[in-house]
Design a protein around this motif. Structure first.
Motif, mmCIF file in Angstrom:
data_model
loop_
_atom_site.group_PDB
_atom_site.id
_atom_site.type_symbol
_atom_site.label_atom_id
_atom_site.label_comp_id
_atom_site.label_asym_id
_atom_site.label_seq_id
_atom_site.Cartn_x
_atom_site.Cartn_y
_atom_site.Cartn_z
ATOM 1 N N ILE A 17 0.836 -1.197 0.000
ATOM 2 C CA ILE A 17 0.000 0.000 0.000
ATOM 3 C C ILE A 17 0.873 1.252 0.000
ATOM 4 O O ILE A 17 0.582 2.231 -0.694
ATOM 5 C CB ILE A 17 -0.987 -0.016 1.184
ATOM 6 N N ASP A 18 1.975 1.215 0.732
ATOM 7 C CA ASP A 18 2.907 2.344 0.732
ATOM 8 C C ASP A 18 3.471 2.584 -0.668
ATOM 9 O O ASP A 18 3.590 3.735 -1.105
ATOM 10 C CB ASP A 18 4.053 2.104 1.718
ATOM 11 N N VAL A 19 3.829 1.502 -1.376
ATOM 12 C CA VAL A 19 4.349 1.642 -2.738
ATOM 13 C C VAL A 19 3.268 2.202 -3.653
ATOM 14 O O VAL A 19 3.528 3.114 -4.448
ATOM 15 C CB VAL A 19 4.883 0.290 -3.280
ATOM 16 N N LEU A 20 2.049 1.683 -3.534
ATOM 17 C CA LEU A 20 0.947 2.193 -4.354
ATOM 18 C C LEU A 20 0.723 3.684 -4.104
ATOM 19 O O LEU A 20 0.490 4.452 -5.042
ATOM 20 C CB LEU A 20 -0.339 1.424 -4.062
ATOM 21 N N SER A 21 0.814 4.090 -2.864
ATOM 22 C CA SER A 21 0.599 5.496 -2.509
ATOM 23 C C SER A 21 1.710 6.397 -3.032
ATOM 24 O O SER A 21 1.477 7.578 -3.297
ATOM 25 C CB SER A 21 0.508 5.639 -0.991
#
Length: 81
Positions: A17-21
């Motif tokens: 999720i951090d990478v997606l964000s």
């Protein structure tokens, strides 16, 4: 639309999720979080592979680990159709 196949309490899913964000290209897509724990088929298929980012229309998948560069390549391959 993209689906992030995940389950609650998955620390790797939090990292995904951090990478997606962090990748601005993701903003061009709706991303749905899919809880695999409530679906036996998804559990059998993905329990040991999550997080997995899936494009349901094409069936393409990007499995963890991935970084922003890999995510961008995945999104470009989807856009290229």
């Amino acid at each position: 639309m993209l689906e992030l196949l995940s389950t609650e309490g998955c620390h790797l899913c939090d990292l995904a999720i951090d990478v997606l964000s962090a990748c601005p290209e993701v903003q061009d897509f709706e991303v749905d979080w899919v809880e695999i724990a409530y679906d036996d088929t998804l559990m059998q298929t993905y329990a040991e592979r999550i997080p997995v980012l899936r494009h349901p229309a094409s069936g393409q998948e990007l499995g963890w680990p991935f970084d922003c560069d890999q995510l961008q390549k995945f999104l470009r391959s989807i856009a290229a159709g």
